[in-house]
Each structure stands twice: as C-alpha cells, then as structure tokens.
Design an enzyme around this catalytic site. Structure first.
Site, PDB file in Angstrom:
ATOM      1  N   LYS A  16       0.832  -1.208   0.000  1.00 49.38           N
ATOM      2  CA  LYS A  16       0.000   0.000   0.000  1.00 49.38           C
ATOM      3  C   LYS A  16       0.872   1.267   0.000  1.00 49.38           C
ATOM      4  O   LYS A  16       0.656   2.173  -0.796  1.00 49.38           O
ATOM      5  CB  LYS A  16      -0.939   0.011   1.221  1.00 49.38           C
ATOM      6  CG  LYS A  16      -1.881  -1.196   1.281  1.00 49.38           C
ATOM      7  CD  LYS A  16      -2.818  -1.142   2.462  1.00 49.38           C
ATOM      8  CE  LYS A  16      -2.146  -1.216   3.819  1.00 49.38           C
ATOM      9  NZ  LYS A  16      -1.445  -2.502   4.117  1.00 49.38           N
ATOM     10  N   ARG A 175      -0.631  -9.070  13.301  1.00 48.91           N
ATOM     11  CA  ARG A 175      -1.218  -8.055  12.402  1.00 48.91           C
ATOM     12  C   ARG A 175      -2.060  -8.741  11.331  1.00 48.91           C
ATOM     13  O   ARG A 175      -3.102  -8.221  10.924  1.00 48.91           O
ATOM     14  CB  ARG A 175      -0.105  -7.220  11.770  1.00 48.91           C
ATOM     15  CG  ARG A 175       0.524  -6.241  12.764  1.00 48.91           C
ATOM     16  CD  ARG A 175       1.885  -5.758  12.328  1.00 48.91           C
ATOM     17  NE  ARG A 175       1.869  -4.990  11.104  1.00 48.91           N
ATOM     18  CZ  ARG A 175       2.949  -4.767  10.366  1.00 48.91           C
ATOM     19  NH1 ARG A 175       4.125  -5.259  10.730  1.00 48.91           N
ATOM     20  NH2 ARG A 175       2.854  -4.054   9.272  1.00 48.91           N
TER      21      ARG A 175
END
Ligand code: AP5
Length: 225
Positions: A16, A175
């Site tokens: 990202k 995560r």
C-alpha cells in the site's frame, strides 16, 4: 475539477505504501498514511504517540476514537481538498462509517476502494525484509525485492534505513490475524457500495502500479463525465 478520493485496502505488506507514493505523484493526491502519522507521534513522544505505541508494538489496532478524529481532521486539510489517498484507514466498519458520514457532511464522497491482494506467506516474506528511511518513512525498500544502491542507505536522501519495530515475525502474524478478522470484511462492504477494485499484489511493484494507475485514470474520467 472533480475530486479523486481513494482508499487503499490490503493486508500488511501488500504494498500500500509503495503504491501510494507513486499514485500521489501520478495524480497529485494527498497521501494520508495512518501508520506514518502514528509513528511520527511515537517519535515525538506525544501523549497520543505514547498511547498508540503499545497497540502498534503488539500488532493490534489503536482505538477508533483516537484514529477517527486524527483522520477526519486531516482529510479536511487544504492539500486534500482536490483529492486524497487513504493508506491504512479505514480498518474496520466503524471507521468506514465514520469516514462516510464525515465526507457526506462536507458534500464529498469516495471515488474508489483499491484492494491490493497478497497471501499471508508473501506478507511475512515482504515485511521481514522491509527497510524504511529514518528521515522519510515513505521511502520504502526491501533487502531482496527492492534493495537500495548502497546497503542500509536511502537512495533518495542518503539517510539511514531501519527495520520497523512491528516487523518482527510474531507481530507480523498478529497483524495478519487482526487484518483477517477486522479489516477484511471491508472488502465486501465496499463491494456492496460498488466502489471496490481488485489488484493482484503478487506481481512486481511496477506491474501493480501500471494496473492501478490505469484504473484510477478511468475513475477520474468517469468522475469528469
Ligand atoms: P500501517 O503502517 O498502516 O501498517 P500495515 O497496514 O500493516 O501496512 P504496512 O505499512 O506494513 O504495509 P504496506 O502495505 O504499506 O506495504 P509496503 O508498501 O511497505 O499500520 C501500523 C500499525 O498502526 C497497525 O498495526 C496499527 O497498530 C496502527 N494503525 C494504523 N492505522 C490504523 C487504523 N486505521 N486504526 C487503528 N490502528 C491503526 O511494502 C512492504 C514491503 O514489500 C516493502 O519492503 C516493499 O519494498 C515490498 N514490496 C512492495 N510491493 C512489492 C511487490 N509488488 N513485490 C515485491 N515486494 C514489494
């Protein structure tokens, strides 16, 4: 001119930040990274930074009230008036709803949600080898896939490259769990809204960039019609 208001979705390590840096330059968008904003607060040892650090180090989400206020304020800044690229927000449905409400109140709306898809094993490999610049966190490298010209030194400003505190294998796994349980449902959420666009994040960074750029150019044309 119409606004391009975009969200980047995808697991940790999907690329990202790598793509946001390029798209910002392609389309003149404000790149708003929640992770970078939080890490800046941690480095400055602000109250918010101290509160956020323990969640980040554990791989958990920082509480919504902290994040939502920070991002809604930032999206209203002058440099985001003609369009923004959100990287790392929203991360659950409450954040998505808060964003939609804040935009609506200001007569704005989202243009697209760009999903960069990569499987978990690729995530672990990417994050374990990631290095970022101490001076500018959006200068991102990988020891194997995108090494700097001189080991440990940023090509762009000569500063030192470091490993992020949350890029340890245990934290990466946590995560990923958080992503699958809390953020992944947003894929269906934005699909239902007709905003979702999917990209195969296992391709090279240049190929992923070409695909996203072409899609965003089409979205911009559609906005202008
Ligand atoms: P954040 O900083 O947002 O981390 P993340 O979402 O886990 O994403 P990353 O920055 O790790 O990965 P990326 O997708 O940007 O990949 P990158 O381009 O670097 O969040 C950190 C923490 O902050 C969270 O855990 C949470 O605690 C908190 N937080 C943030 N936002 C929050 C929110 N909204 N709510 C609550 N808490 C929040 O690429 C990774 C590596 O791969 C690099 O080495 C790169 O060189 C390499 N690479 C990239 N693309 C490719 C490719 N195509 N091929 C090969 N290698 C590639």
């Amino acid at each position: 001119m119409s606004e391009l208001n975009l969200i980047l979705l995808g697991p940790p390590g999907a690329g990202k930040g790598t793509q946001a840096e390029r798209l910002r330059d392609d389309f003149g968008l404000a790149h708003i990274s929640t992770g970078d904003m939080l890490r800046a607060q941690v480095a400055e040892e602000t109250e918010l930074g101290r509160a956020a650090k323990r969640y980040m180090d554990a791989g958990d989400l920082v509480p919504d009230d902290v994040i939502i206020d920070m991002i809604i304020g930032r999206v209203g800044d002058p440099d985001a008036a003609d369009g923004f690229l959100l990287d790392g927000f929203p991360r659950n449905e409450a954040q998505a709803e808060a964003l939609a409400k804040a935009l609506k109140e200001r007569g704005r709306r989202l243009t697209g949600a760009l999903l960069i898809d990569v499987p978990d094993d690729v995530v672990v490999q990417r994050l374990a080898g990631r290095r970022t610049c101490v001076k500018n966190a959006s200068h991102i490298y990988h020891v194997d896939f995108d090494p700097p010209k001189h080991e440990g030194v940023c090509d762009q400003d000569g500063a030192r490259l470091v490993q992020r505190d949350d890029d340890q294998e245990d934290t990466i796994r946590r995560r990923l769990e958080v992503y699958h349980s809390q953020t992944e449902p947003l894929i269906a959420y934005y699909d239902r809204a007709g905003l979702l666009r999917r990209f195969d994040g296992t391709r090279s960074a240049d190929e992923v960039h070409d695909h996203i750029r072409a899609t965003v150019a089409t979205l911009r044309l559609e906005e202008e019609l």
